[in-house]
Design a protein around this motif. Structure first.
Motif, PDB file in Angstrom:
ATOM      1  N   THR A 184       0.947  -1.204  -0.074  1.00 51.31           N
ATOM      2  CA  THR A 184       0.015  -0.022  -0.115  1.00 51.31           C
ATOM      3  C   THR A 184       0.794   1.237  -0.051  1.00 51.31           C
ATOM      4  OG1 THR A 184      -1.817  -1.255   1.079  1.00 51.31           O
ATOM      5  CG2 THR A 184      -1.720   1.308   1.362  1.00 51.31           C
ATOM      6  N   VAL A 185       1.934   1.191   0.993  1.00 51.90           N
ATOM      7  CA  VAL A 185       2.647   2.439   1.013  1.00 51.90           C
ATOM      8  C   VAL A 185       3.517   2.823  -0.267  1.00 51.90           C
ATOM      9  CG1 VAL A 185       4.560   3.341   2.356  1.00 51.90           C
ATOM     10  CG2 VAL A 185       2.683   2.075   3.401  1.00 51.90           C
ATOM     11  N   GLU A 186       4.020   1.536  -0.718  1.00 51.41           N
ATOM     12  CA  GLU A 186       5.123   1.810  -1.982  1.00 51.41           C
ATOM     13  C   GLU A 186       4.315   2.161  -3.105  1.00 51.41           C
ATOM     14  OE1 GLU A 186       6.862  -2.081  -1.858  1.00 51.41           O
ATOM     15  OE2 GLU A 186       8.325  -1.493  -0.550  1.00 51.41           O
ATOM     16  N   GLY A 187       2.986   1.372  -3.216  1.00 48.76           N
ATOM     17  CA  GLY A 187       2.109   1.825  -4.115  1.00 48.76           C
ATOM     18  C   GLY A 187       1.826   3.372  -4.523  1.00 48.76           C
ATOM     19  N   HIS A 188       1.775   4.075  -3.297  1.00 48.54           N
ATOM     20  CA  HIS A 188       1.948   5.477  -3.468  1.00 48.54           C
ATOM     21  C   HIS A 188       2.995   6.508  -3.600  1.00 48.54           C
ATOM     22  CE1 HIS A 188      -2.188   4.230  -2.539  1.00 48.54           C
ATOM     23  NE2 HIS A 188      -2.781   5.560  -3.107  1.00 48.54           N
ATOM     24  N   GLY A 189       4.149   5.654  -3.833  1.00 45.66           N
ATOM     25  CA  GLY A 189       5.315   6.169  -4.051  1.00 45.66           C
ATOM     26  C   GLY A 189       6.296   6.655  -2.612  1.00 45.66           C
ATOM     27  N   PHE A 190       5.756   5.944  -1.486  1.00 48.16           N
ATOM     28  CA  PHE A 190       6.598   6.023  -0.360  1.00 48.16           C
ATOM     29  C   PHE A 190       7.371   5.120  -0.075  1.00 48.16           C
ATOM     30  CE2 PHE A 190       3.257   9.352  -0.394  1.00 48.16           C
ATOM     31  CZ  PHE A 190       3.803  10.392   0.424  1.00 48.16           C
ATOM     32  N   ASN A 191       8.167   5.238   0.762  1.00 51.49           N
ATOM     33  CA  ASN A 191       9.200   4.153   1.165  1.00 51.49           C
ATOM     34  C   ASN A 191       8.834   3.718   2.651  1.00 51.49           C
ATOM     35  OD1 ASN A 191      11.591   2.245   1.295  1.00 51.49           O
ATOM     36  ND2 ASN A 191      12.448   3.808   2.779  1.00 51.49           N
ATOM     37  N   PRO A 192       8.252   2.695   3.029  1.00 45.29           N
ATOM     38  CA  PRO A 192       7.739   1.873   4.515  1.00 45.29           C
ATOM     39  C   PRO A 192       8.918   1.692   5.239  1.00 45.29           C
ATOM     40  CG  PRO A 192       7.462   0.160   2.807  1.00 45.29           C
ATOM     41  CD  PRO A 192       7.761   1.388   1.869  1.00 45.29           C
ATOM     42  N   ILE A 193       8.942   2.429   6.618  1.00 48.53           N
ATOM     43  CA  ILE A 193       9.737   1.944   7.426  1.00 48.53           C
ATOM     44  C   ILE A 193       9.108   1.668   8.778  1.00 48.53           C
ATOM     45  CG2 ILE A 193      11.792   2.595   8.987  1.00 48.53           C
ATOM     46  CD1 ILE A 193      12.456   3.030   5.966  1.00 48.53           C
ATOM     47  N   ILE A 194       9.075   0.203   8.753  1.00 56.17           N
ATOM     48  CA  ILE A 194       8.224  -0.600   9.836  1.00 56.17           C
ATOM     49  C   ILE A 194       9.147  -1.023  10.926  1.00 56.17           C
ATOM     50  CG2 ILE A 194       6.443  -2.278  10.309  1.00 56.17           C
ATOM     51  CD1 ILE A 194       5.726  -2.354   7.455  1.00 56.17           C
ATOM     52  N   LYS A 195       8.605  -0.412  12.175  1.00 57.90           N
ATOM     53  CA  LYS A 195       9.402  -0.649  13.459  1.00 57.90           C
ATOM     54  C   LYS A 195       8.253  -1.304  14.429  1.00 57.90           C
ATOM     55  CE  LYS A 195      12.952   1.137  16.111  1.00 57.90           C
ATOM     56  NZ  LYS A 195      13.828   2.159  16.526  1.00 57.90           N
ATOM     57  N   ARG A 196       8.548  -2.632  14.916  1.00 57.75           N
ATOM     58  CA  ARG A 196       7.727  -3.475  15.593  1.00 57.75           C
ATOM     59  C   ARG A 196       8.210  -3.586  16.898  1.00 57.75           C
ATOM     60  NH1 ARG A 196       7.344 -10.024  15.522  1.00 57.75           N
ATOM     61  NH2 ARG A 196       5.574 -10.371  16.765  1.00 57.75           N
TER      62      ARG A 196
ATOM     63  N   ARG B 256       6.723  10.425  -7.164  1.00 61.98           N
ATOM     64  CA  ARG B 256       7.144   9.921  -6.074  1.00 61.98           C
ATOM     65  C   ARG B 256       7.510   8.480  -6.229  1.00 61.98           C
ATOM     66  NH1 ARG B 256       2.539  12.127  -3.505  1.00 61.98           N
ATOM     67  NH2 ARG B 256       1.439  10.039  -3.381  1.00 61.98           N
ATOM     68  N   ILE B 257       6.866   7.686  -7.104  1.00 61.44           N
ATOM     69  CA  ILE B 257       7.130   6.377  -7.529  1.00 61.44           C
ATOM     70  C   ILE B 257       8.519   6.191  -8.129  1.00 61.44           C
ATOM     71  CG2 ILE B 257       6.482   4.281  -8.651  1.00 61.44           C
ATOM     72  CD1 ILE B 257       3.549   4.877  -7.739  1.00 61.44           C
ATOM     73  N   ASN B 258       8.553   7.269  -9.252  1.00 58.54           N
ATOM     74  CA  ASN B 258       9.918   7.460  -9.889  1.00 58.54           C
ATOM     75  C   ASN B 258      10.974   7.724  -8.928  1.00 58.54           C
ATOM     76  OD1 ASN B 258       8.683   6.554 -12.249  1.00 58.54           O
ATOM     77  ND2 ASN B 258       8.026   8.395 -12.905  1.00 58.54           N
ATOM     78  N   LEU B 259      10.963   8.564  -8.155  1.00 53.51           N
ATOM     79  CA  LEU B 259      11.847   9.169  -7.182  1.00 53.51           C
ATOM     80  C   LEU B 259      12.285   7.926  -6.500  1.00 53.51           C
ATOM     81  CD1 LEU B 259      10.796  12.839  -6.329  1.00 53.51           C
ATOM     82  CD2 LEU B 259      12.423  12.028  -7.999  1.00 53.51           C
ATOM     83  N   LYS B 260      11.596   7.273  -6.098  1.00 50.69           N
ATOM     84  CA  LYS B 260      11.716   6.036  -4.990  1.00 50.69           C
ATOM     85  C   LYS B 260      12.632   5.137  -5.855  1.00 50.69           C
ATOM     86  CE  LYS B 260       9.801   2.714  -1.819  1.00 50.69           C
ATOM     87  NZ  LYS B 260      10.551   1.324  -2.442  1.00 50.69           N
ATOM     88  N   LYS B 261      12.066   4.754  -6.996  1.00 49.67           N
ATOM     89  CA  LYS B 261      12.670   4.046  -7.895  1.00 49.67           C
ATOM     90  C   LYS B 261      14.187   4.476  -8.170  1.00 49.67           C
ATOM     91  CE  LYS B 261      12.097   4.349 -12.335  1.00 49.67           C
ATOM     92  NZ  LYS B 261      11.442   4.264 -13.667  1.00 49.67           N
ATOM     93  N   HIS B 262      14.451   5.331  -8.360  1.00 48.22           N
ATOM     94  CA  HIS B 262      15.797   5.890  -8.828  1.00 48.22           C
ATOM     95  C   HIS B 262      16.787   5.709  -7.566  1.00 48.22           C
ATOM     96  CE1 HIS B 262      15.283   6.422 -12.962  1.00 48.22           C
ATOM     97  NE2 HIS B 262      14.186   7.265 -12.721  1.00 48.22           N
ATOM     98  N   ARG B 263      15.965   6.152  -6.321  1.00 47.60           N
ATOM     99  CA  ARG B 263      16.891   6.124  -5.225  1.00 47.60           C
ATOM    100  C   ARG B 263      17.362   4.787  -4.668  1.00 47.60           C
ATOM    101  NH1 ARG B 263      18.045   8.630  -0.207  1.00 47.60           N
ATOM    102  NH2 ARG B 263      17.322  10.821  -0.932  1.00 47.60           N
ATOM    103  N   ASP B 264      16.143   3.829  -4.918  1.00 45.55           N
ATOM    104  CA  ASP B 264      16.360   2.345  -4.709  1.00 45.55           C
ATOM    105  C   ASP B 264      17.720   1.822  -5.477  1.00 45.55           C
ATOM    106  OD1 ASP B 264      14.566   2.676  -2.572  1.00 45.55           O
ATOM    107  OD2 ASP B 264      13.090   1.616  -3.712  1.00 45.55           O
ATOM    108  N   SER B 265      17.354   2.353  -6.757  1.00 41.80           N
ATOM    109  CA  SER B 265      18.520   1.640  -7.736  1.00 41.80           C
ATOM    110  C   SER B 265      19.877   2.236  -7.556  1.00 41.80           C
ATOM    111  CB  SER B 265      18.114   1.946  -9.024  1.00 41.80           C
ATOM    112  OG  SER B 265      18.302   3.485  -9.355  1.00 41.80           O
ATOM    113  N   LEU B 266      20.117   3.416  -6.986  1.00 39.70           N
ATOM    114  CA  LEU B 266      21.295   4.145  -6.754  1.00 39.70           C
ATOM    115  C   LEU B 266      21.809   3.314  -5.450  1.00 39.70           C
ATOM    116  CD1 LEU B 266      20.609   7.732  -7.695  1.00 39.70           C
ATOM    117  CD2 LEU B 266      22.363   6.410  -8.688  1.00 39.70           C
TER     118      LEU B 266
END
Length: 304
Positions: free
Chosen positions: A27-39, A287-297
């Motif tokens: 859900t989070v990634e589908g809207h162009g955000f990077n989920p950081i989950i702390k349990r 946002r999805i594109n920016l996240k994609k390029h950050r992840d690839s770098l």
């Protein structure tokens, strides 16, 4: 990075946590955000997190109302509100009525309830409300300008990495410097040449524009495809970088807020004779594109 979306999740059932986590990530990634989950598993762990980190960075709390070996959800509600923490909370339980009664008794705002079976749908609805502030025009403009600047720095870092590891030797940097930099920087030729001769390409990297850095990095990597199996994948993912990152930043730099006939705001940019408009859907795609390029770098950093 504001593209990070922070979730504090209080859940003591390992099996349910593991099977449900991926749904929230999607859900989070589908809207162009990077989920950081702390349990966390108990109220005591939540209290310790407050001591360590203040709990201020979280965008949402997910809390099992009926923790088996800890205080129940009512105690957690009381604790959070006593500490003036007003982050949105979703409480969930198989016994939803108990949650409803507890929330009603305390007259709480920003607290949502859900049956375990409905949690995916409820999470998405609340998530969309929490990102509304980020999606406001001025917030998005700041986010995109900041994120694209970060990506530019990451490309420069990868170039520094390439030169330190000597994989740049497979690429004719002298030729690139003469044809792609000197010829296009007529007013700075003498200074650039002196700096290049003195310190090499790393000496002038901070002076290069984003397009030259991108072309140089891609040129080096194309000569080193066999060095790591990820490099060809990176080259493919990175191919639309100019249109998805550099051009987007330029458009936002020339944009202004427009209010349409329905009173809704959107961004409009004009570059030359071309007009561009940005709304919530285009923000999501960006946002999805920016996240994609950050992840690839980031992945490229690990494989060099």
């Amino acid at each position: 990075m504001k593209l990070n979306y922070y979730i504090l999740w209080v859940e003591d059932d390992n099996s349910w946590y593991e099977t449900t986590t991926e749904l929230f990530r999607e859900t989070v990634e589908g809207h162009g955000f990077n989920p950081i989950i702390k349990r966390k598993k108990t109220l005591d762990e939540v209290i310790q997190e407050l001591v360590d980190d203040g709990l201020k960075k979280y965008d949402i709390f997910l809390i099992d109302f009926n923790l088996r070996n800890s205080a129940d959800g009512s105690s957690i509600i009381d604790f959070l509100r006593e500490k003036n923490i007003y982050t949105d909370i979703i409480f969930y339980s198989s016994d939803k009525q108990t949650i409803i009664e507890s929330i009603k008794e305390r007259e709480l705002e920003g607290v949502y309830h859900s049956d375990r079976k409905e949690i995916e749908d409820k999470f998405e609805k609340v998530f969309l409300t929490t990102i509304k502030k980020i999606e406001e025009i001025n917030s998005m403009r700041g986010l995109i300008v900041g994120e694209t600047s970060d990506l530019d720095e990451m490309i420069e870092e990868r170039l520094q990495q390439c030169t330190e590891l000597d994989i740049a030797k497979a690429f004719d940097i002298d030729k690139f410097f003469n044809e792609q930099i000197l010829e296009k920087e007529q007013g700075k030729c003498k200074w650039l040449k002196a700096e290049y001769e003195k310190g090499g390409i790393t000496a002038i990297l901070p002076r290069l524009d984003a397009i030259r850095k991108l072309e140089l990095l891609r040129g080096i990597l194309k000569k080193n495809k066999e060095k790591h199996q990820y490099i060809p994948s990176f080259i493919k993912v990175n191919a639309p970088y100019q249109s998805e990152v550099i051009d987007v930043r330029n458009k936002f730099a020339h944009s202004k807020v427009i209010i349409n006939g329905d009173g809704k705001e959107f961004l409009k940019a004009q570059i030359g004779d071309n007009h561009f408009e940005f709304n919530e859907e285009s923000f999501k795609e960006i946002r999805i594109n920016l996240k994609k390029h950050r992840d690839s770098l980031m992945e490229l950093k690990e494989c060099l």
